[in-house]
Design a protein around this motif. Structure first.
Motif, PDB file in Angstrom:
ATOM      1  N   GLU A  19      39.441  42.824  43.652  1.00 48.39           N
ATOM      2  CA  GLU A  19      40.456  42.008  43.266  1.00 48.39           C
ATOM      3  C   GLU A  19      40.555  40.450  44.005  1.00 48.39           C
ATOM      4  O   GLU A  19      40.620  39.646  43.264  1.00 48.39           O
ATOM      5  CB  GLU A  19      41.861  42.574  43.469  1.00 48.39           C
ATOM      6  CG  GLU A  19      42.305  43.700  42.704  1.00 48.39           C
ATOM      7  CD  GLU A  19      42.595  43.449  41.231  1.00 48.39           C
ATOM      8  OE1 GLU A  19      42.873  42.029  41.092  1.00 48.39           O
ATOM      9  OE2 GLU A  19      42.926  44.412  40.561  1.00 48.39           O
ATOM     10  N   TRP A  58      37.580  41.247  25.057  1.00 49.76           N
ATOM     11  CA  TRP A  58      38.348  40.900  26.157  1.00 49.76           C
ATOM     12  C   TRP A  58      38.452  39.539  26.479  1.00 49.76           C
ATOM     13  O   TRP A  58      39.409  38.779  26.551  1.00 49.76           O
ATOM     14  CB  TRP A  58      37.792  41.793  27.457  1.00 49.76           C
ATOM     15  CG  TRP A  58      38.565  41.326  28.815  1.00 49.76           C
ATOM     16  CD1 TRP A  58      39.918  41.855  28.871  1.00 49.76           C
ATOM     17  CD2 TRP A  58      38.383  40.180  29.424  1.00 49.76           C
ATOM     18  NE1 TRP A  58      40.506  41.194  30.153  1.00 49.76           N
ATOM     19  CE2 TRP A  58      39.744  40.288  30.434  1.00 49.76           C
ATOM     20  CE3 TRP A  58      37.349  39.028  29.408  1.00 49.76           C
ATOM     21  CZ2 TRP A  58      39.549  39.350  31.340  1.00 49.76           C
ATOM     22  CZ3 TRP A  58      37.169  38.231  30.595  1.00 49.76           C
ATOM     23  CH2 TRP A  58      38.505  38.262  31.632  1.00 49.76           C
ATOM     24  N   ALA A  62      41.499  37.025  26.662  1.00 50.48           N
ATOM     25  CA  ALA A  62      41.678  36.242  27.723  1.00 50.48           C
ATOM     26  C   ALA A  62      41.944  34.681  27.354  1.00 50.48           C
ATOM     27  O   ALA A  62      42.639  33.996  27.844  1.00 50.48           O
ATOM     28  CB  ALA A  62      40.732  36.398  28.785  1.00 50.48           C
ATOM     29  N   TYR A 166      42.078  36.147  35.110  1.00 50.88           N
ATOM     30  CA  TYR A 166      42.031  36.900  36.091  1.00 50.88           C
ATOM     31  C   TYR A 166      43.617  37.434  35.859  1.00 50.88           C
ATOM     32  O   TYR A 166      44.744  36.744  36.126  1.00 50.88           O
ATOM     33  CB  TYR A 166      41.833  36.204  37.381  1.00 50.88           C
ATOM     34  CG  TYR A 166      42.419  37.349  38.377  1.00 50.88           C
ATOM     35  CD1 TYR A 166      41.617  38.415  38.965  1.00 50.88           C
ATOM     36  CD2 TYR A 166      43.903  37.157  39.009  1.00 50.88           C
ATOM     37  CE1 TYR A 166      42.157  39.192  39.908  1.00 50.88           C
ATOM     38  CE2 TYR A 166      44.199  38.090  39.904  1.00 50.88           C
ATOM     39  CZ  TYR A 166      43.498  38.805  40.520  1.00 50.88           C
ATOM     40  OH  TYR A 166      43.699  40.064  41.242  1.00 50.88           O
ATOM     41  N   ARG A 167      43.803  38.774  35.916  1.00 53.56           N
ATOM     42  CA  ARG A 167      45.249  39.574  36.176  1.00 53.56           C
ATOM     43  C   ARG A 167      45.038  40.679  36.943  1.00 53.56           C
ATOM     44  O   ARG A 167      44.201  41.414  37.057  1.00 53.56           O
ATOM     45  CB  ARG A 167      45.593  39.852  34.794  1.00 53.56           C
ATOM     46  CG  ARG A 167      46.093  38.637  33.837  1.00 53.56           C
ATOM     47  CD  ARG A 167      46.882  39.123  32.741  1.00 53.56           C
ATOM     48  NE  ARG A 167      47.525  37.857  32.177  1.00 53.56           N
ATOM     49  CZ  ARG A 167      48.045  38.056  30.870  1.00 53.56           C
ATOM     50  NH1 ARG A 167      48.418  39.346  30.135  1.00 53.56           N
ATOM     51  NH2 ARG A 167      48.544  36.949  30.265  1.00 53.56           N
ATOM     52  N   GLU A 170      44.080  44.400  36.018  1.00 52.05           N
ATOM     53  CA  GLU A 170      43.305  44.407  34.913  1.00 52.05           C
ATOM     54  C   GLU A 170      41.810  44.821  35.304  1.00 52.05           C
ATOM     55  O   GLU A 170      41.081  43.970  36.019  1.00 52.05           O
ATOM     56  CB  GLU A 170      43.407  43.001  34.027  1.00 52.05           C
ATOM     57  CG  GLU A 170      42.541  42.967  32.601  1.00 52.05           C
ATOM     58  CD  GLU A 170      42.880  41.750  32.011  1.00 52.05           C
ATOM     59  OE1 GLU A 170      43.157  41.758  30.849  1.00 52.05           O
ATOM     60  OE2 GLU A 170      42.716  40.779  32.555  1.00 52.05           O
ATOM     61  N   TRP A 171      40.908  45.478  34.655  1.00 49.20           N
ATOM     62  CA  TRP A 171      39.684  46.087  34.802  1.00 49.20           C
ATOM     63  C   TRP A 171      39.534  46.627  36.397  1.00 49.20           C
ATOM     64  O   TRP A 171      38.548  46.273  37.061  1.00 49.20           O
ATOM     65  CB  TRP A 171      38.710  44.959  34.555  1.00 49.20           C
ATOM     66  CG  TRP A 171      38.334  44.446  33.107  1.00 49.20           C
ATOM     67  CD1 TRP A 171      39.306  43.721  32.517  1.00 49.20           C
ATOM     68  CD2 TRP A 171      37.514  44.656  32.396  1.00 49.20           C
ATOM     69  NE1 TRP A 171      38.790  43.413  31.133  1.00 49.20           N
ATOM     70  CE2 TRP A 171      37.679  44.122  31.068  1.00 49.20           C
ATOM     71  CE3 TRP A 171      35.946  45.300  32.642  1.00 49.20           C
ATOM     72  CZ2 TRP A 171      36.624  43.937  30.216  1.00 49.20           C
ATOM     73  CZ3 TRP A 171      35.432  45.550  31.414  1.00 49.20           C
ATOM     74  CH2 TRP A 171      35.541  44.828  30.141  1.00 49.20           C
ATOM     75  N   LYS A 175      36.469  46.132  38.684  1.00 50.47           N
ATOM     76  CA  LYS A 175      36.453  44.864  39.407  1.00 50.47           C
ATOM     77  C   LYS A 175      35.285  44.820  40.752  1.00 50.47           C
ATOM     78  O   LYS A 175      34.677  43.712  40.960  1.00 50.47           O
ATOM     79  CB  LYS A 175      37.739  44.359  39.875  1.00 50.47           C
ATOM     80  CG  LYS A 175      38.315  43.546  38.687  1.00 50.47           C
ATOM     81  CD  LYS A 175      39.790  43.023  39.196  1.00 50.47           C
ATOM     82  CE  LYS A 175      40.327  42.164  37.942  1.00 50.47           C
ATOM     83  NZ  LYS A 175      41.750  42.163  38.274  1.00 50.47           N
TER      84      LYS A 175
END
Length: 198
Positions: A19, A58, A62, A166-167, A170-171, A175
């Motif tokens: 992250e 995706w 985004a 980027y969140r 998410e993923w 990551k």
């Protein structure tokens, strides 16, 4: 019992690092920008099938969430050529944005690029007249493209602002892998291009 706790802590640290790295890359080499006109540049990914693959879908989502809501002067630029002789990555992403996500804003296609360097080179004529530029991809890839824009056109690089690629969460599971790949793909950047990154 103790090994489970250790494994849980190690797993949490790995996820946290993934992250942190992706968030940091998403905020590197961008400013705050001024003005109302903007271009959201969505970079394509290898797409051998006849519809947008999971990565390109995706990236389109985004890209569309990166459009400033109150800006009436925004264009979304899909960038990427064909790697298989079929439809270009740009066309597949545009089709997905319009037919599946219902996007009805201004769309431009850049359909010749086969590398990130070419993505940047070929979108320059499309972004020269806008006030703000957002580059959308996985965070490390977008950072690489921003660094390339700085090399090719430092004047335009001053217009770079953050995209919403980027969140938190998410993923989440992938990551750390994206971060490892990011470290490898960003190894060619100069020190001053890394000053706001890892």
């Amino acid at each position: 019992m103790r090994w489970r706790a250790g494994a849980a802590i190690a797993g949490a640290l790995v996820l946290g690092w993934g992250e942190w790295a992706n968030r940091r890359w998403s905020r590197a080499l961008v400013g705050h920008g001024r003005g109302v006109s903007e271009a959201v540049v969505v970079l394509g990914y290898r797409n051998p099938q006849a519809t947008a693959n999971i990565v390109n879908r995706w990236r389109v989502r985004a890209g569309l969430r990166s459009v400033t809501a109150h800006s009436g002067d925004t264009c979304v630029i899909f960038s990427g050529g064909s790697t298989t002789g079929g439809a270009s990555e740009a066309q597949l992403m545009a089709d997905y944005a319009k037919s599946v996500l219902g996007f009805d804003g201004t769309v431009l296609l850049e359909e010749r690029s086969r590398t990130t360097w070419e993505n940047v080179t070929n979108v320059i004529p499309l972004i020269e007249d806008v006030d703000r530029v957002k580059i959308v991809s996985q965070p490390a890839h977008a950072l690489k493209a921003r660094a390339y824009l700085r090399r090719q056109r430092p004047d335009l690089a001053k217009r770079l602002v953050p995209a919403d690629d980027y969140r938190l969460g998410e993923w989440l599971i992938v990551k750390p892998l994206l971060a490892l790949y990011g470290l490898w793909t960003l190894r060619g950047l100069e020190d001053d291009e890394r000053k706001n990154s890892l």
